[in-house]
Design a protein around this motif. Structure first.
Motif, short mmCIF file in Angstrom:
data_model
loop_
_atom_site.label_atom_id
_atom_site.label_comp_id
_atom_site.label_asym_id
_atom_site.label_seq_id
_atom_site.Cartn_x
_atom_site.Cartn_y
_atom_site.Cartn_z
N ALA A 91 -143.58 -14.31 -35.53
CA ALA A 91 -143.04 -15.54 -35.92
C ALA A 91 -142.34 -15.48 -37.49
O ALA A 91 -142.70 -14.67 -38.00
CB ALA A 91 -144.01 -16.76 -36.14
N GLY A 92 -141.37 -16.46 -37.69
CA GLY A 92 -140.70 -16.27 -38.89
C GLY A 92 -139.23 -16.58 -38.66
O GLY A 92 -138.52 -16.14 -37.67
N PHE A 93 -138.97 -17.69 -39.39
CA PHE A 93 -137.57 -18.30 -38.71
C PHE A 93 -136.81 -19.29 -40.25
O PHE A 93 -137.91 -19.86 -40.88
CB PHE A 93 -137.46 -18.91 -37.74
N SER A 94 -135.86 -19.18 -40.39
CA SER A 94 -135.12 -20.15 -41.25
C SER A 94 -135.75 -19.87 -42.66
O SER A 94 -135.59 -18.81 -43.26
CB SER A 94 -135.36 -21.54 -40.80
N ALA A 117 -141.87 -12.11 -39.02
CA ALA A 117 -140.35 -11.53 -38.68
C ALA A 117 -139.49 -11.98 -39.60
O ALA A 117 -139.21 -13.09 -40.16
CB ALA A 117 -139.83 -12.23 -37.35
N PHE A 118 -138.50 -10.93 -40.10
CA PHE A 118 -137.59 -11.31 -41.34
C PHE A 118 -136.22 -11.37 -40.70
O PHE A 118 -135.95 -10.46 -39.74
CB PHE A 118 -137.77 -10.09 -42.14
N GLN A 123 -134.02 -7.35 -43.72
CA GLN A 123 -134.17 -6.12 -43.22
C GLN A 123 -133.46 -5.19 -43.64
O GLN A 123 -133.53 -3.99 -43.82
CB GLN A 123 -134.12 -6.31 -41.72
N MET A 124 -132.20 -5.65 -44.19
CA MET A 124 -131.22 -4.49 -44.58
C MET A 124 -131.31 -4.52 -46.19
O MET A 124 -130.36 -3.71 -46.81
CB MET A 124 -129.90 -4.94 -44.37
N GLY A 125 -132.23 -5.00 -46.81
CA GLY A 125 -132.19 -5.15 -48.16
C GLY A 125 -130.99 -6.04 -48.88
O GLY A 125 -130.76 -5.60 -50.18
N TYR A 126 -130.66 -6.99 -48.43
CA TYR A 126 -129.48 -8.00 -49.28
C TYR A 126 -130.23 -9.38 -49.34
O TYR A 126 -131.10 -9.85 -48.77
CB TYR A 126 -128.42 -8.03 -48.31
N GLU A 136 -125.91 -14.88 -41.41
CA GLU A 136 -127.15 -14.25 -40.92
C GLU A 136 -128.57 -14.82 -41.43
O GLU A 136 -129.49 -14.39 -41.08
CB GLU A 136 -126.99 -12.77 -41.03
N VAL A 137 -128.33 -15.64 -42.67
CA VAL A 137 -129.60 -15.88 -43.40
C VAL A 137 -130.47 -16.85 -42.37
O VAL A 137 -130.15 -17.87 -41.89
CB VAL A 137 -129.22 -16.85 -44.56
N GLY A 138 -131.75 -16.29 -42.44
CA GLY A 138 -132.89 -17.14 -41.38
C GLY A 138 -132.67 -17.08 -40.08
O GLY A 138 -133.35 -17.65 -39.28
N LYS A 139 -131.66 -16.47 -39.46
CA LYS A 139 -131.37 -16.51 -38.06
C LYS A 139 -132.24 -15.53 -37.11
O LYS A 139 -132.70 -15.93 -36.04
CB LYS A 139 -130.13 -16.00 -37.64
N ALA A 140 -132.58 -14.62 -37.73
CA ALA A 140 -133.61 -13.60 -36.71
C ALA A 140 -134.92 -13.33 -37.23
O ALA A 140 -135.99 -12.97 -36.76
CB ALA A 140 -133.00 -12.19 -36.73
N GLY A 141 -135.18 -14.27 -38.30
CA GLY A 141 -136.39 -14.22 -38.99
C GLY A 141 -136.31 -14.94 -40.15
O GLY A 141 -135.67 -15.65 -40.41
N VAL A 142 -137.52 -15.01 -41.20
CA VAL A 142 -137.29 -15.43 -42.24
C VAL A 142 -136.66 -14.69 -43.52
O VAL A 142 -136.81 -13.68 -43.50
CB VAL A 142 -138.87 -16.05 -42.80
N ALA A 143 -135.97 -15.67 -43.98
CA ALA A 143 -135.27 -14.99 -45.31
C ALA A 143 -136.12 -14.90 -46.56
O ALA A 143 -136.79 -16.01 -46.95
CB ALA A 143 -134.05 -15.95 -45.84
N ILE A 144 -136.62 -13.81 -47.13
CA ILE A 144 -137.36 -13.64 -48.35
C ILE A 144 -136.45 -12.90 -49.37
O ILE A 144 -135.84 -11.99 -49.19
CB ILE A 144 -138.39 -12.56 -47.78
#
Length: 560
Positions: A91-94, A117-118, A123-126, A136-144
């Protein structure tokens, strides 16, 4: 295991059965198809299995008892009778706030571990405001982006009471450092932190493509994590060697097993070459497999995996600690098998895939939401997926005895067949110089692509039936709600990032990043410097950019 005279009698009896009992029925009615095969390996499935199919099985050498070598029957002596598997819903989103709310919901519903989920930029270090992150921010997982986000995700969740799995690879060192920093903020001793980082870069080059750095510096980062965690976080699994994504890319079960263990061998060799003692880090290695459709093939794969890893660690690496030889794994049900058509069918698919994982002895399990072929799962579908595990645990009886399919003539024979095929593949990998060489030459990728092409052709030509897709279709699909990430959600995340940068001690952040740069140019362990940078509120993008500049970026065929 069987008396030779009894085996001969069974062979004669089977021949008589075939001629006198089965053949008259076959002549009259036939069978559904000419040849039956396993789901992906294509191994022919016999009409009937008897003790003659496992005549060479040596119980003590090939099976043993649960918790004892070669661990075919499980790594724990009590199986699920002592403790159920960890129910760890991915889990992880938005935004971090949304993810924190979802985590509290799942824990309230009985989930026993967290799985993070990130989003793709993380995941790509951006960072979320990077040009590459747009849309793409927050779409496939949480934005950190920074430690502030990680603190928000785990607000109200004591890290000494939960374990957390993080599906993160190229920036795994950064997200692990953030998790450690959250624990420090909560006053949790680092030795009590429990969880897993995926941290499996070879698999990224093979199947998933969320890599940043070339192989050599990637292997350095991985071994630095091994060394750091052996001393600082001994209960934290430093890598989750993943066959899941290899299978999702189209591999067979045997390819999934062979390439996953091949990656594991490569990581162990790299760590040993770096001067680490195998028994200092190997107990913290973990694995991640796919739970696919064919129950028996999957159970055979899981059982063969344990036996093979025991033998690899014993024979190749002379490991002494029994825990170094125990393959412990997480399973996720097969996302690639979810269909957008008739999505309610996915509930059934997931249940059978979860059953295979449990019968195979998984240590933790994620069950997919029915709607994940369309979007991030809704709260309702997440609850149904979790309830699938709970029903399996408490109502099905599958957890009441250890390795319940052991002794099945079919399952034992299939376990041997999957193992033998996986070893054949590993032998070819060795001939090609190991997994790193086989990946860099694209040989591994081609094997998977060829298999995926064959499977797709079988579906299109209706040799392989997918219910609701190429057979048993309906004209109309019912509308359903899907989880969406809005532009406002993305804007909130970027605003939070800008606020963090504005409020931090800029000199401290810059000094920490320069210290990391110096370490990257030398041979010091990178992890202490990454932890310092995280605590100075340097962002994921800033930390990864330092290593991009020092290590370069990977492109198939070479680094630039």
């Amino acid at each position: 295991m069987f008396d030779p005279d009894e085996l001969e009698s069974i062979r004669e009896g089977r021949a008589n059965w075939s001629e006198e009992t089965a053949e008259p029925v076959l002549e009259r009615f036939g069978e559904r198809k000419e040849t039956f095969t396993t789901d992906t390996n294509g191994q022919e499935v016999d009409r009937l299995y008897t003790p003659t199919d496992v005549a060479d099985l040596d119980y003590e050498e090939d099976l043993g008892f649960p918790g004892e070598p070669p661990y075919t029957r499980g790594v724990y002596s009590t199986g699920y009778r002592g403790r159920l598997w960890t129910m760890r819903q991915y889990a992880g989103f938005s935004t971090p706030e949304d993810t924190n709310e979802r985590y509290h919901y799942l824990l309230d519903q009985g989930q026993t571990g967290l799985s993070m989920a990130f989003d793709l930029p993380t995941q790509m270090g951006y960072d979320s405001d990077a040009e590459m992150a747009a849309g793409e921010v927050g779409k496939a997982g949480v934005a950190i982006d920074s430690l502030e986000d990680m603190l928000t995700v785990f607000d109200g969740i004591p890290l000494d009471e939960v374990s957390t799995s993080m599906t993160i690879n190229a920036p795994a060192s950064v997200l692990l450092a953030m998790y450690i920093a959250v624990g420090d903020e909560q006053g949790v001793d680092r030795s009590e932190l429990r969880g897993t980082i995926q941290n499996d870069l070879l698999k990224e080059y093979v199947a998933r493509n969320t890599y940043i750095y070339p192989p050599d510096p990637s292997m350095r980062i991985i071994t630095d994590i091994f060394e750091f965690c052996a001393e600082e976080t001994p209960k934290f699994n430093t890598i989750s060697i993943s066959g899941y994504h290899i299978r999702e890319a189209g591999s067979t079960a045997a390819q999934e097993l062979a390439f996953t263990l091949g990656n594991g061998i490569e990581y162990v060799e790299a760590a040993v070459d770096a001067g680490l003692d195998v028994d200092d880090f190997a107990p913290q290695l973990s694995f991640f497999f796919n739970g696919h459709n064919n129950i028996f093939e999957e159970v055979a794969k899981f059982r063969a995996a344990r036996r093979m890893w025991h033998d690899v660690m014993d024979e190749r690496f002379d490991a002494k600690n029994p825990k170094s030889k125990q393959l412990k794994f997480h399973t996720q049900t097969a996302g690639s098998m979810l269909t957008a058509q008739q999505i309610e069918n996915n509930v059934v698919r997931v249940a059978y895939q979860a059953l295979a994982a449990v019968l195979g002895g998984t240590q933790s399990l994620h069950t997919n939401g029915k709607d994940e072929a369309l979007a991030l799962p809704t709260e309702e579908s997440v609850r149904t997926a979790l309830r699938t595990q709970q029903i399996l645990a408490h109502e099905s009886g599958a957890a009441d005895t250890i390795d319940p399919l052991a002794g099945s003539y079919y399952v034992e024979s299939l376990t041997d067949e999957v193992e033998a095929e996986a070893y054949e593949i590993l032998d070819e990998v060795d001939e090609r110089g190991g997994m790193l060489e086989a990946v860099e030459s694209q040989w591994v990728q081609r094997q998977i692509q060829d298999t995926a092409f064959d499977r797709q052709r079988e579906i299109e030509e209706r040799e392989r039936i997918i219910v609701g897709v190429n057979e048993f279709q309906v004209d109309e699909e019912a509308a359903m709600d899907v989880q969406e990430v809005t532009e406002d959600d993305q804007r909130r995340q970027i605003d939070g990032l800008e606020a963090t940068r504005a409020e931090r001690d800029e000199e401290a952040a810059e000094a920490a990043l320069e210290s990391l740069r110096d370490a990257a140019r030398g041979d010091a362990n990178l992890m202490p410097h990454i932890v310092d940078a995280v605590k100075a509120y340097a962002t994921v993008g800033e930390i990864c950019d330092v290593m991009r500049e020092e290590f370069g970026e990977y492109h198939p065929g070479g680094a630039v």
